[in-house]
Design a protein around this motif. Structure first.
Motif, short mmCIF file in Angstrom:
data_model
loop_
_atom_site.label_atom_id
_atom_site.label_comp_id
_atom_site.label_asym_id
_atom_site.label_seq_id
_atom_site.Cartn_x
_atom_site.Cartn_y
_atom_site.Cartn_z
N GLU A 109 -5.92 3.86 7.17
CA GLU A 109 -6.01 5.27 6.79
C GLU A 109 -4.74 6.03 7.16
O GLU A 109 -4.32 6.94 6.44
CB GLU A 109 -7.24 5.90 7.47
CG GLU A 109 -8.56 5.34 7.00
CD GLU A 109 -8.89 5.73 5.57
OE1 GLU A 109 -8.75 6.91 5.23
OE2 GLU A 109 -9.27 4.85 4.79
N VAL A 110 -4.12 5.67 8.29
CA VAL A 110 -2.85 6.28 8.67
C VAL A 110 -1.79 5.99 7.61
O VAL A 110 -1.03 6.88 7.19
CB VAL A 110 -2.38 5.77 10.05
CG1 VAL A 110 -0.92 6.15 10.30
CG2 VAL A 110 -3.25 6.34 11.16
N VAL A 111 -1.73 4.74 7.15
CA VAL A 111 -0.78 4.38 6.08
C VAL A 111 -1.09 5.18 4.83
O VAL A 111 -0.18 5.71 4.17
CB VAL A 111 -0.87 2.86 5.79
CG1 VAL A 111 -0.07 2.51 4.53
CG2 VAL A 111 -0.35 2.06 6.97
N MET A 171 0.82 -1.21 0.00
CA MET A 171 0.00 0.00 0.00
C MET A 171 0.85 1.26 0.00
O MET A 171 0.54 2.24 -0.68
CB MET A 171 -0.88 0.05 1.25
CG MET A 171 -1.99 -0.94 1.33
SD MET A 171 -2.86 -0.59 2.90
CE MET A 171 -3.46 -2.22 3.28
N ILE A 172 1.92 1.26 0.80
CA ILE A 172 2.75 2.45 0.94
C ILE A 172 3.24 2.92 -0.43
O ILE A 172 3.14 4.11 -0.77
CB ILE A 172 3.94 2.16 1.88
CG1 ILE A 172 3.45 2.03 3.33
CG2 ILE A 172 4.99 3.27 1.78
CD1 ILE A 172 4.51 1.52 4.29
N PHE A 213 6.58 -1.05 -7.94
CA PHE A 213 7.35 -1.67 -6.86
C PHE A 213 6.44 -2.26 -5.78
O PHE A 213 6.85 -3.11 -5.00
CB PHE A 213 8.30 -0.64 -6.24
CG PHE A 213 9.37 -1.24 -5.37
CD1 PHE A 213 10.50 -1.83 -5.92
CD2 PHE A 213 9.25 -1.23 -3.99
CE1 PHE A 213 11.48 -2.39 -5.12
CE2 PHE A 213 10.23 -1.79 -3.17
CZ PHE A 213 11.35 -2.37 -3.75
N ALA A 214 5.17 -1.81 -5.77
CA ALA A 214 4.23 -2.19 -4.70
C ALA A 214 3.96 -3.69 -4.65
O ALA A 214 3.63 -4.23 -3.58
CB ALA A 214 2.91 -1.44 -4.88
N SER A 257 0.63 7.20 -6.43
CA SER A 257 -0.66 7.74 -6.83
C SER A 257 -0.81 9.20 -6.42
O SER A 257 -1.27 10.04 -7.21
CB SER A 257 -1.79 6.92 -6.20
OG SER A 257 -3.04 7.49 -6.47
N ALA A 258 -0.42 9.54 -5.20
CA ALA A 258 -0.53 10.92 -4.73
C ALA A 258 0.30 11.87 -5.57
O ALA A 258 -0.14 12.98 -5.91
CB ALA A 258 -0.11 11.00 -3.26
N LEU A 259 1.50 11.46 -5.92
CA LEU A 259 2.37 12.31 -6.74
C LEU A 259 1.75 12.56 -8.11
O LEU A 259 1.73 13.69 -8.61
CB LEU A 259 3.75 11.66 -6.88
CG LEU A 259 4.78 12.41 -7.74
CD1 LEU A 259 5.01 13.82 -7.23
CD2 LEU A 259 6.09 11.63 -7.78
N THR A 260 1.22 11.51 -8.73
CA THR A 260 0.62 11.64 -10.06
C THR A 260 -0.65 12.48 -10.03
O THR A 260 -0.79 13.46 -10.77
CB THR A 260 0.29 10.26 -10.65
OG1 THR A 260 1.49 9.50 -10.77
CG2 THR A 260 -0.34 10.39 -12.02
#
Length: 398
Positions: free
Chosen positions: A139-141, A18-19, A172-173, A25-28
């Motif tokens: 959600e923290v992750v 997930m990390i 890489f995930a 995803s956030a960067l894109t």
């Protein structure tokens, strides 16, 4: 005695995967609005392109479960992560808006398919008594990993670098799931491709999920544009979004335990009120960016818990454990249905009202959620779920 820590440890490989997905995803997702704005694309079309992402998400909730039923959770995770990474890299080939719409559709399909795999896996392993704490850790992750991805925006990389770096994280995930031994859930029963039965979700979970989709994904699609049109740059946009993510991260440390001990309904009202108060303060601050960072933090504390609470709320009422994947599909479908409209609505509002359109959107939706949760219409006949013994009922009804 059930232990949330033991459950989380048993899912180490999944959380590591997930990390990397959430960073990439956030960067894109958050960089695309900035890239399009630099290419002089109008606010309206930026919103339309963002909506294609959530159109892919909706299609994913209708059809992606077939792949999970056929090959299992681990292989499905790998398939969706690889396609996600390839679609991200393809953005660097051409800047044609229609091509980007198609790629955004693919990103949305794969990302939400990954969420469906992850969340059905978590709900399979977590029992009702610890579910909110396990989902809160999830959600923290999500928020800590996504926050790191957003901070990478502040380096102002060239667009091609952004896409290659994002794709590398995403692909890489799959490695932790293949290298670290983990027991995946039993293959869910094969079902026909169908629209999820959203009206099988209890009303408060249904409405919270829909509004959370509009709020959260509208924010991640358009918050960078909200900062840019006020005369700030990519660095300020990155810090504002990161501040909101930090608020989401911190709130997850407490809201799961609070909702387990008191009630989901009380937690939903509290979170919506905090977010509404923060957005009203942002509206009154005009152009003080440092105070916007602070109230963005509070906005995240309230807004970012809503989807997890709706998911926990729906699962509390589930009578048949074999329906967890179907329920997860329904909640995710409702969430993505709200998310589908958010960028286009925000793009239109910001086209006419600039930054004020962004703020009005949040104030109205959060007010509606609070009023609905306090005194909602009686839709009990729509639900097939029953309350289980031991659930907290303070301030609570279906």
């Amino acid at each position: 005695m059930l232990s949330s820590k033991r459950t989380i440890r048993s899912l180490t490989a999944l959380f590591l995967g997930m990390i990397f997905v959430f960073i990439g995803s956030a960067l894109t997702v958050n960089s695309i609005a900035i890239i399009l704005k630099h290419n002089n694309v109008s606010n309206f079309y930026i919103g339309v392109i963002g909506s294609c992402y959530f159109l892919g998400a909706m299609v994913s909730t209708i059809s992606a479960h077939r792949i999970v039923s056929k090959v299992g959770h681990i292989r499905s995770f790998g398939i969706f992560a690889i396609i996600f990474g390839i679609a991200t890299m393809l953005h660097s080939l051409n800047s044609n808006l229609y091509f980007w719409m198609f790629l955004r559709f693919l990103l949305g399909f794969c990302y939400y398919a990954l969420l469906m795999v992850i969340e059905s896996w978590l709900n399979e392993k977590a029992k009702n008594t610890i579910r909110s704490r396990v989902i809160a850790f999830y959600e923290v992750v999500f928020y800590s990993s996504s926050g790191f991805g957003i901070l990478l925006m502040s380096f102002d990389f060239p667009s091609n670098t952004v896409f290659i770096l994002s794709a590398s994280f995403i692909m890489f995930a799959s490695i932790p799931l293949f290298l670290i031994r983990i027991k995946e859930p039993i293959l869910p029963q094969k079902t026909k491709i169908s629209i999820p039965k959203v009206f099988d979700i209890v009303p408060l979970a249904l409405v919270t999920s829909f509004i959370a989709g509009m709020l959260l994904n509208g924010f991640f699609s358009m918050a960078s544009l909200f900062v840019l049109i006020q005369g700030f740059g990519a660095k300020e946009a990155s810090i504002f979004i990161f501040s909101t993510m930090v608020g989401g991260f911190i709130s997850q440390l407490y809201i799961g335990t609070l909702s387990d001990k008191i009630s989901r309904k009380f937690a939903i009202i509290l979170c919506a009120f905090i977010a509404l108060s923060a957005m009203l303060c942002i509206l009154l601050l005009e152009y003080n960016i440092y105070l916007k960072y602070f109230f963005g933090f509070l906005l995240g504390m309230g807004m970012c818990c809503l989807y997890a609470l709706s998911l926990a709320r729906a699962n509390d009422m589930l009578d048949n454990p074999n329906k967890r994947v179907e329920l997860g599909r329904a909640v995710l479908f409702t969430y993505s249905f709200g998310a589908l409209f958010a960028p286009a609505v925000l793009g239109t509002l910001m086209y006419y009202f600039q930054a004020y359109g962004f703020m009005y959107f949040y104030i109205v939706l959060l007010s509606i959620l609070i009023l609905f949760a306090i005194d909602k219409p009686k839709f009990k006949k729509l639900t097939k779920f029953k309350r289980k013994p031991g659930n907290m009922v303070m301030l609570d009804d279906n």
